[in-house]
Design a protein around this motif. Structure first.
Motif: not given
Length: 478
Positions: A93, A97, A132-133, A136, A148-149, A151-152
């Motif tokens: 996670i 980023y 993105g958040q 996520f 989630m990945i 979105g991160r």
């Protein structure tokens, strides 16, 4: 005939009067389509009150980003339990980023200089961050780790490019005035955002768990955290309006030379910029990875409990939130940025030596490290604005962010490998960090020597810089 001559004279007088009025308007710096504004007061963009109002919105630009960045850290146990994640999946996670920003930060800064402009660029990057958040959080609600990945990944693209835009805004409004303090305040608010996240996320999760269960609870909590990004987006819109108004009233020209930024401009940057980039990597890799590995270090080295280790490990960020604007204010008054960078690097080496080779209370070493970190942040980043022309600043800050992301991504992995190989003996990984700080110290000395040889203004006092810029013999670095 006499009547025609009389009419011609009247027409000439009217034209002459109109020309005089136009010249007078231009002399007053006002166009016909602009309102006549008072020369002082909070409404004037040049006033201290107005600039510091803009500073509030500049600082809050990054609050949502830093708050949401550390959401997984504040809920580490919850993430692993509700989503059934391994330690490797959890660290993904964070690593997802950083990796894309090795390139995208540089590109994001260039797009601010060449295509978007600072106002539109800030809003676009803020929207990318917000999307993105949201993705996520949606991944948490749907129990879809891949989502989630994704979105991160998108969140990281927006967040790091937003930091570049934030730096460019600071230089645009405060260059030559309170720039060092402004960088310190921005760091302070950013670290405060991280701190607030650690304070409130677990209580929010406990409250939401009364109404939802499992991964749905986690997703809803992450969705609530998104509100901080919405707040930052509103700040971006307000700041964009203020900047457009200031540009119109002050008839600001950010690129008097008329040159067009190009990606290849980075190869024309002077040696001091490259040394600043080296310091960005060599110094910060001795801070952030150390804090990431700090809990086990303090438990093994000083026999602290997990709670005690977390408390002492968090001191650097806590002290930075308080002391960064103070150091910025001091550096604005005395100048000598290169000397401050040298002092910060030296005292950070001393802090690591105290923690590694003495039994002195670790709070002494961590307080020293926190103060040194604040000192460096307030003095290093403004150097870029003294080296690079304004029309290239987005590209320059983007390159620094890219290099820093690359360094953090690689060095954190290497530090983890060294720590694993050394087991409970942390001496080697500490020497690894100290070695990087020595590289930063050497780069600082190169900046000082180059600046002195070419009679530059990087280590001058504010008064000396003013005389340097106004001098007839002013030259750029050669």
């Amino acid at each position: 005939m006499a009547r025609e001559d009389e009419q011609r004279i009247v027409d000439n007088e009217e034209v002459s009067a109109a020309a005089e009025e136009e010249e007078e308007a231009q002399a007053n710096g006002r166009q016909d389509n602009e309102l006549a504004l008072p020369s002082g007061g909070c409404c004037m963009p040049s006033s201290t009150c107005h600039r510091f109002l803009a500073l509030i919105f500049m600082c809050l630009l990054g609050f949502g980003s830093y708050f949401c960045y550390d959401n997984p850290g504040a809920l580490q146990t919850v993430f692993k339990r509700d989503l059934d994640l391994s330690a490797t999946e959890f660290t993904l996670i964070y690593s997802i980023y950083s990796w894309p920003n090795v390139v995208l930060c540089f590109l994001g800064g260039f797009l601010i200089d060449r295509l978007f402009g600072i106002r539109l660029g800030t809003i676009i990057y803020m929207l990318i961050l917000l999307v993105g958040q949201l993705i996520f959080a949606s991944g948490g609600i749907l129990n879809a780790f891949w989502l989630m990945i994704l979105g991160r990944f998108i969140f990281g693209i927006g967040a790091e490019s937003l930091a570049v835009a934030q730096n460019s805004y600071a230089v645009l409004w405060f260059k030559g005035k309170e720039l060092n303090m402004v960088f310190g305040l921005q760091l302070s608010v950013a670290r405060f955002g991280s701190t607030v996240n650690f304070w409130v996320m677990q209580p929010i999760y406990d409250y939401v768990s009364r109404f939802y269960h499992g991964h749905t609870t986690l997703g809803v909590v992450l969705l609530l955290a998104t509100l901080t990004c919405v707040m930052s987006l509103l700040c971006a819109l307000i700041l964009g309006f203020m900047d457009k108004r200031a540009e119109r009233i002050m008839q600001r020209n950010n690129n008097p030379s008329g040159e067009i930024p190009k990606l290849t401009d980075v190869f024309t940057f002077k040696p001091p910029f490259w040394m600043v980039s080296i310091i960005c990597v060599a110094y910060y890799v001795a801070i952030f990875p150390f804090i990431a590995l700090g809990q086990k270090f303090f438990m093994d080295r000083f026999h602290y409990t997990e709670s005690q280790a977390n408390t002492v490990d968090s001191l650097v960020y806590l002290i930075a939130a308080v002391s960064s604007p103070i150091f910025g204010f001091i550096i604005d008054k005395v100048g000598r940025n290169v000397t401050w960078v040298f002092s910060a690097t030296t005292t950070t080496i001393g802090a690591h030596l105290l923690l590694t080779f003495t039994q002195l209370n670790p709070y002494v070493g961590m307080v020293t490290m926190g103060l040194s970190y604040s000192m460096l942040a307030a003095s290093l980043w403004p150097l870029v604005a003294l080296i690079i022309p304004e029309y290239q600043l987005g590209t320059a800050y983007g390159f620094c962010q890219s290099v820093q992301n690359l360094g953090l991504a690689v060095i954190t992995i290497l530090a983890g490998i060294i720590a694993d190989k050394s087991q409970n003996d942390h001496t080697w990984v500490q020497l690894f960090f100290i070695g990087w700080l020595c590289i930063a110290l050497i780069a600082t000395c190169v900046i000082w020597a180059y600046d002195k040889k070419h009679r530059g203004n990087l280590n001058m006092s504010p008064a000396q810089r003013a005389n340097f810029i106004n001098s007839a013999t002013y030259q750029n670095f050669e």
